[in-house]
Write a protein that holds these residues in place. Structure first.
Motif, short mmCIF file in Angstrom:
data_model
loop_
_atom_site.label_atom_id
_atom_site.label_comp_id
_atom_site.label_asym_id
_atom_site.label_seq_id
_atom_site.Cartn_x
_atom_site.Cartn_y
_atom_site.Cartn_z
N ASP A 191 0.84 -1.20 0.00
CA ASP A 191 0.00 0.00 0.00
C ASP A 191 0.87 1.24 0.00
O ASP A 191 0.67 2.17 -0.80
CB ASP A 191 -0.92 0.00 1.22
CG ASP A 191 -1.89 -1.16 1.23
OD1 ASP A 191 -2.29 -1.61 0.14
OD2 ASP A 191 -2.23 -1.63 2.33
N LEU A 192 1.84 1.27 0.89
CA LEU A 192 2.75 2.40 0.99
C LEU A 192 3.62 2.51 -0.26
O LEU A 192 3.82 3.60 -0.81
CB LEU A 192 3.64 2.25 2.22
CG LEU A 192 4.60 3.39 2.54
CD1 LEU A 192 3.84 4.70 2.72
CD2 LEU A 192 5.40 3.07 3.79
N GLU A 193 4.10 1.37 -0.75
CA GLU A 193 4.94 1.38 -1.94
C GLU A 193 4.19 1.92 -3.15
O GLU A 193 4.71 2.74 -3.91
CB GLU A 193 5.44 -0.04 -2.24
CG GLU A 193 6.33 -0.11 -3.47
CD GLU A 193 6.38 -1.50 -4.09
OE1 GLU A 193 7.48 -2.01 -4.30
OE2 GLU A 193 5.30 -2.07 -4.38
N ARG A 230 6.00 12.97 2.28
CA ARG A 230 6.09 12.94 3.74
C ARG A 230 4.76 12.60 4.39
O ARG A 230 4.71 12.04 5.49
CB ARG A 230 6.63 14.26 4.27
CG ARG A 230 6.95 14.22 5.77
CD ARG A 230 7.67 15.47 6.22
NE ARG A 230 9.03 15.52 5.73
CZ ARG A 230 10.04 14.86 6.30
NH1 ARG A 230 9.83 14.10 7.36
NH2 ARG A 230 11.26 14.96 5.81
N LYS A 231 3.64 12.92 3.72
CA LYS A 231 2.33 12.63 4.31
C LYS A 231 2.11 11.12 4.48
O LYS A 231 1.25 10.71 5.25
CB LYS A 231 1.22 13.21 3.46
CG LYS A 231 1.20 12.73 2.02
CD LYS A 231 0.21 13.53 1.18
CE LYS A 231 0.30 13.17 -0.30
NZ LYS A 231 -0.57 14.01 -1.13
N TYR A 232 2.89 10.29 3.77
CA TYR A 232 2.77 8.84 3.91
C TYR A 232 3.74 8.28 4.94
O TYR A 232 3.68 7.10 5.25
CB TYR A 232 3.02 8.15 2.57
CG TYR A 232 2.10 8.60 1.46
CD1 TYR A 232 0.76 8.88 1.71
CD2 TYR A 232 2.57 8.74 0.16
CE1 TYR A 232 -0.07 9.29 0.70
CE2 TYR A 232 1.73 9.15 -0.87
CZ TYR A 232 0.41 9.42 -0.59
OH TYR A 232 -0.41 9.83 -1.60
N PRO A 243 10.66 8.44 9.64
CA PRO A 243 11.48 7.71 8.67
C PRO A 243 11.22 6.21 8.77
O PRO A 243 11.13 5.65 9.87
CB PRO A 243 12.91 8.07 9.09
CG PRO A 243 12.78 9.41 9.74
CD PRO A 243 11.47 9.38 10.46
N GLY A 244 11.07 5.55 7.63
CA GLY A 244 10.67 4.15 7.64
C GLY A 244 11.81 3.15 7.74
O GLY A 244 11.55 1.94 7.80
N MET A 245 13.04 3.64 7.77
CA MET A 245 14.18 2.72 7.73
C MET A 245 14.19 1.74 8.90
O MET A 245 14.32 0.53 8.72
CB MET A 245 15.50 3.50 7.71
CG MET A 245 16.74 2.61 7.69
SD MET A 245 18.27 3.56 7.71
CE MET A 245 18.26 4.22 9.38
N TRP A 246 14.01 2.28 10.13
CA TRP A 246 14.11 1.39 11.29
C TRP A 246 12.96 0.38 11.33
O TRP A 246 13.17 -0.80 11.63
CB TRP A 246 14.14 2.21 12.58
CG TRP A 246 15.35 3.08 12.72
CD1 TRP A 246 15.39 4.43 12.83
CD2 TRP A 246 16.72 2.64 12.74
NE1 TRP A 246 16.69 4.88 12.92
CE2 TRP A 246 17.53 3.80 12.87
CE3 TRP A 246 17.34 1.39 12.66
CZ2 TRP A 246 18.92 3.74 12.94
CZ3 TRP A 246 18.73 1.32 12.71
CH2 TRP A 246 19.50 2.49 12.84
N ASP A 247 11.75 0.84 11.04
CA ASP A 247 10.61 -0.09 11.03
C ASP A 247 10.85 -1.22 10.04
O ASP A 247 10.56 -2.39 10.33
CB ASP A 247 9.32 0.65 10.66
CG ASP A 247 8.83 1.56 11.78
OD1 ASP A 247 9.27 1.36 12.93
OD2 ASP A 247 8.01 2.45 11.50
N GLN A 248 11.38 -0.87 8.86
CA GLN A 248 11.62 -1.90 7.85
C GLN A 248 12.70 -2.88 8.29
O GLN A 248 12.55 -4.10 8.17
CB GLN A 248 12.03 -1.24 6.53
CG GLN A 248 12.17 -2.21 5.36
CD GLN A 248 10.84 -2.79 4.95
OE1 GLN A 248 10.07 -2.17 4.26
NE2 GLN A 248 10.56 -4.02 5.38
N ALA A 299 17.94 13.25 13.45
CA ALA A 299 18.67 13.39 12.19
C ALA A 299 17.71 13.77 11.06
O ALA A 299 16.55 13.35 11.04
CB ALA A 299 19.37 12.08 11.85
N SER A 300 18.19 14.58 10.14
CA SER A 300 17.37 14.94 8.98
C SER A 300 17.05 13.69 8.17
O SER A 300 17.86 12.77 8.07
CB SER A 300 18.11 15.95 8.10
OG SER A 300 18.36 17.14 8.82
N ALA A 301 15.86 13.65 7.61
CA ALA A 301 15.43 12.49 6.82
C ALA A 301 15.01 12.94 5.43
O ALA A 301 14.37 13.99 5.27
CB ALA A 301 14.27 11.77 7.52
#
Length: 257
Positions: free
Chosen positions: A108-110, A174-176, A180-185, A231-233
């Motif tokens: 969905d996000l992708e 950014r609204k999605y 930042p999604g890196m850690w969740d992934q 940190a900036s994302a």
């Protein structure tokens, strides 16, 4: 609702008895109950036709041409041709992408991310989505890069230019992504790795040699002690392999990610 939420709501309201039920998400058709059998070219043609015409089109399926596209890393890919003559479209071919890596990627996000990139002219074009994949514009006269081409300065500059364009539209994406999604992934993949079952003893031993417990500790260390919490994302690709980069076959050539 955001794009990903609209996909979720469409599935919740869909009926298994009505595979051609359509919901518009990002202004494109989404048929959550319609699925492709990747072993059947007839199934691929049927779904492509339904998405392109926004409805059932059994009568036209036999006239479409389906070929398998090699080189897909995670997904099964198919080219469906004769859309211009059979379906009366301005384009002749579409790409049918059947999702793989079940559970590893938030589709969905992708897909919402992909739709935004298409609207910005960065990705080839989003036509619609079905239960286990989506339909995209087909890149005629393009081919995947080979590994050695990545070191070509001109090619590298074109790749960097494409990625810079994606970063510039970060505000629309950014609204999605609340965070930042890196850690969740990464932690999601870790949990899947820890619970995975393997088909042979050789794979079991290879998994044990990875020492997932230590790798997980290293992930927590990176998150808590190395990467600053504030940190900036920015938006990034995270899978920029040679096979995921398409190069035009003519000169001067363009690059598509």
């Amino acid at each position: 609702m955001t794009g990903p939420d609209e996909f979720i709501a469409a599935r919740a309201n869909a009926s298994n008895d009505e595979p051609f039920t359509v919901t518009l998400v990002h202004g494109k058709p989404y048929m959550p109950m319609l699925k492709v059998d990747p072993s059947s070219h007839e199934s691929v043609a049927k779904v492509a036709c339904a998405i392109v015409l926004n409805g059932n089109c059994d009568g036209a399926v036999d006239e479409l041409s389906v070929t398998t596209v090699t080189g897909g890393i995670t997904n099964a890919l198919f080219k469906v041709s004769k859309c211009s003559s059979v379906l009366k479209q301005s384009f002749d071919s579409v790409l049918v992408r059947v999702f793989g890596a079940e559970g590893m990627i938030d589709r969905d996000l992708e897909t919402s991310t992909y739709a935004v990139l298409c609207e910005a002219g960065i990705a080839p074009g989003y036509i619609g989505r079905f239960g286990n994949g989506r339909v995209e514009n087909f890149l005629d006269d393009y081919e995947p890069l080979n590994f050695d081409e990545l070191s070509n300065p001109d090619t590298s500059n074109k790749i960097a230019t494409k990625m810079a364009a994606a970063i510039k539209i970060e505000g629309d994406l950014r609204k999605y992504y609340e965070d930042p999604g890196m850690w969740d992934q990464l932690f999601s993949w870790m949990e899947q790795a820890k619970s995975s079952c393997f088909r042979c003893d050789e794979d079991v031993q290879r998994a044990k040699a990875l020492d997932l417990t230590d790798i997980e500790k290293q992930l927590y260390y990176l998150k808590e002690h190395v990467v600053p919490a504030k940190a900036s994302a920015v938006f990034c690709h995270n899978d920029l392999l040679a096979a995921n980069i398409m190069k035009q076959k003519v000169e001067p050539y363009n690059i598509q990610l």
